[in-house]
Motif scaffolding. Structure first.
Motif, PDB file in Angstrom:
ATOM      1  N   ARG A 157      18.431  36.254  85.462  1.00  0.00           N
ATOM      2  CA  ARG A 157      19.227  36.746  84.331  1.00  0.00           C
ATOM      3  C   ARG A 157      20.694  36.344  84.468  1.00  0.00           C
ATOM      4  NH1 ARG A 157      22.630  40.272  82.616  1.00  0.00           N
ATOM      5  NH2 ARG A 157      22.996  41.285  84.603  1.00  0.00           N
ATOM      6  N   LEU A 158      21.242  36.521  85.669  1.00  0.00           N
ATOM      7  CA  LEU A 158      22.640  36.157  85.910  1.00  0.00           C
ATOM      8  C   LEU A 158      22.859  34.653  85.785  1.00  0.00           C
ATOM      9  CD1 LEU A 158      23.417  38.584  88.847  1.00  0.00           C
ATOM     10  CD2 LEU A 158      24.354  38.709  86.525  1.00  0.00           C
ATOM     11  N   ALA A 159      21.906  33.875  86.245  1.00  0.00           N
ATOM     12  CA  ALA A 159      22.015  32.413  86.124  1.00  0.00           C
ATOM     13  C   ALA A 159      22.122  32.025  84.655  1.00  0.00           C
ATOM     14  CB  ALA A 159      20.822  31.732  86.776  1.00  0.00           C
ATOM     15  N   GLN A 160      21.320  32.638  83.820  1.00  0.00           N
ATOM     16  CA  GLN A 160      21.396  32.355  82.377  1.00  0.00           C
ATOM     17  C   GLN A 160      22.722  32.825  81.805  1.00  0.00           C
ATOM     18  OE1 GLN A 160      17.972  34.122  80.521  1.00  0.00           O
ATOM     19  NE2 GLN A 160      16.604  32.488  81.196  1.00  0.00           N
ATOM     20  N   GLN A 161      23.145  34.015  82.202  1.00  0.00           N
ATOM     21  CA  GLN A 161      24.390  34.589  81.686  1.00  0.00           C
ATOM     22  C   GLN A 161      25.605  33.748  82.058  1.00  0.00           C
ATOM     23  OE1 GLN A 161      25.053  38.702  82.782  1.00  0.00           O
ATOM     24  NE2 GLN A 161      27.221  38.585  82.302  1.00  0.00           N
ATOM     25  N   TYR A 162      25.655  33.255  83.296  1.00  0.00           N
ATOM     26  CA  TYR A 162      26.835  32.546  83.788  1.00  0.00           C
ATOM     27  C   TYR A 162      26.766  31.032  83.617  1.00  0.00           C
ATOM     28  CZ  TYR A 162      28.076  37.002  85.975  1.00  0.00           C
ATOM     29  OH  TYR A 162      28.395  38.310  86.208  1.00  0.00           O
ATOM     30  N   SER A 163      25.652  30.518  83.171  1.00  0.00           N
ATOM     31  CA  SER A 163      25.527  29.074  82.969  1.00  0.00           C
ATOM     32  C   SER A 163      26.414  28.611  81.817  1.00  0.00           C
ATOM     33  CB  SER A 163      24.080  28.693  82.648  1.00  0.00           C
ATOM     34  OG  SER A 163      23.281  28.727  83.791  1.00  0.00           O
ATOM     35  N   THR A 164      26.937  27.430  81.992  1.00  0.00           N
ATOM     36  CA  THR A 164      27.663  26.772  80.911  1.00  0.00           C
ATOM     37  C   THR A 164      27.068  25.387  80.753  1.00  0.00           C
ATOM     38  OG1 THR A 164      29.322  25.782  82.376  1.00  0.00           O
ATOM     39  CG2 THR A 164      29.811  27.995  81.504  1.00  0.00           C
ATOM     40  N   GLU A 165      27.450  24.719  79.696  1.00  0.00           N
ATOM     41  CA  GLU A 165      26.958  23.359  79.497  1.00  0.00           C
ATOM     42  C   GLU A 165      27.407  22.455  80.643  1.00  0.00           C
ATOM     43  OE1 GLU A 165      27.763  19.968  76.226  1.00  0.00           O
ATOM     44  OE2 GLU A 165      27.088  21.908  75.426  1.00  0.00           O
TER      45      GLU A 165
ATOM     46  N   GLN B 218      28.206  23.536  83.694  1.00  0.00           N
ATOM     47  CA  GLN B 218      27.694  24.016  84.974  1.00  0.00           C
ATOM     48  C   GLN B 218      26.449  24.888  84.744  1.00  0.00           C
ATOM     49  OE1 GLN B 218      30.104  26.785  87.320  1.00  0.00           O
ATOM     50  NE2 GLN B 218      29.572  25.587  89.121  1.00  0.00           N
ATOM     51  N   PRO B 219      25.297  24.230  84.546  1.00  0.00           N
ATOM     52  CA  PRO B 219      24.065  25.012  84.430  1.00  0.00           C
ATOM     53  C   PRO B 219      23.687  25.583  85.798  1.00  0.00           C
ATOM     54  CG  PRO B 219      23.579  22.671  84.373  1.00  0.00           C
ATOM     55  CD  PRO B 219      25.071  22.804  84.412  1.00  0.00           C
ATOM     56  N   LEU B 220      23.220  26.816  85.805  1.00  0.00           N
ATOM     57  CA  LEU B 220      22.879  27.493  87.051  1.00  0.00           C
ATOM     58  C   LEU B 220      21.399  27.847  87.086  1.00  0.00           C
ATOM     59  CD1 LEU B 220      25.876  29.986  87.137  1.00  0.00           C
ATOM     60  CD2 LEU B 220      25.669  27.847  88.409  1.00  0.00           C
ATOM     61  N   THR B 221      20.903  27.985  88.300  1.00  0.00           N
ATOM     62  CA  THR B 221      19.545  28.470  88.519  1.00  0.00           C
ATOM     63  C   THR B 221      19.638  29.744  89.343  1.00  0.00           C
ATOM     64  OG1 THR B 221      19.237  27.314  90.617  1.00  0.00           O
ATOM     65  CG2 THR B 221      18.708  26.075  88.604  1.00  0.00           C
TER      66      THR B 221
END
Length: 112
Positions: free
Chosen positions: A30-38, A40-43
């Protein structure tokens, strides 16, 4: 005093830190989705932190380019409140006086 990040943020209040120490995979996702940007995509694997200066190896993705972290490490400080120059020009220019980190570090400096 509980663990404090270099910037004065308490680890117990950090959702990334909390999800990591609880090994909460669903929260990490959930946090990875919330904090991802174009840019800097996060997992979920990127949602990892054991507290500033406590990790081994490469710092967490959120900390790799942190000016505050780099400065405190260079000066061998546990956090900016221990610096004789606090609040430095960086803090005055980038961190609002009413931010939680600044308030906590100001209180620390004033012995409260």
């Amino acid at each position: 005093m509980e663990d404090m990040a270099y910037c004065g943020y308490f680890c117990s209040q950090c959702p990334v830190y909390q999800a990591d120490i609880r090994a909460d995979t669903a929260e990490k996702e959930r946090l990875a989705q919330q904090y991802s940007t174009e840019k800097q995509p996060l997992t979920a694997a990127d949602i990892s932190c054991r507290g500033c200066g406590k990790e081994k190896g490469e710092p967490p993705v959120f900390c790799r380019e942190c000016f505050i972290r780099a400065c405190a490490e260079k000066r061998k400080l546990s956090h900016c409140g221990d610096c004789g120059e606090y609040p430095c020009a960086y803090w005055r220019m980038h961190i609002p006086a009413d931010s939680s980190s600044r308030i906590l570090l100001d209180r620390y400096r004033n012995g409260r």
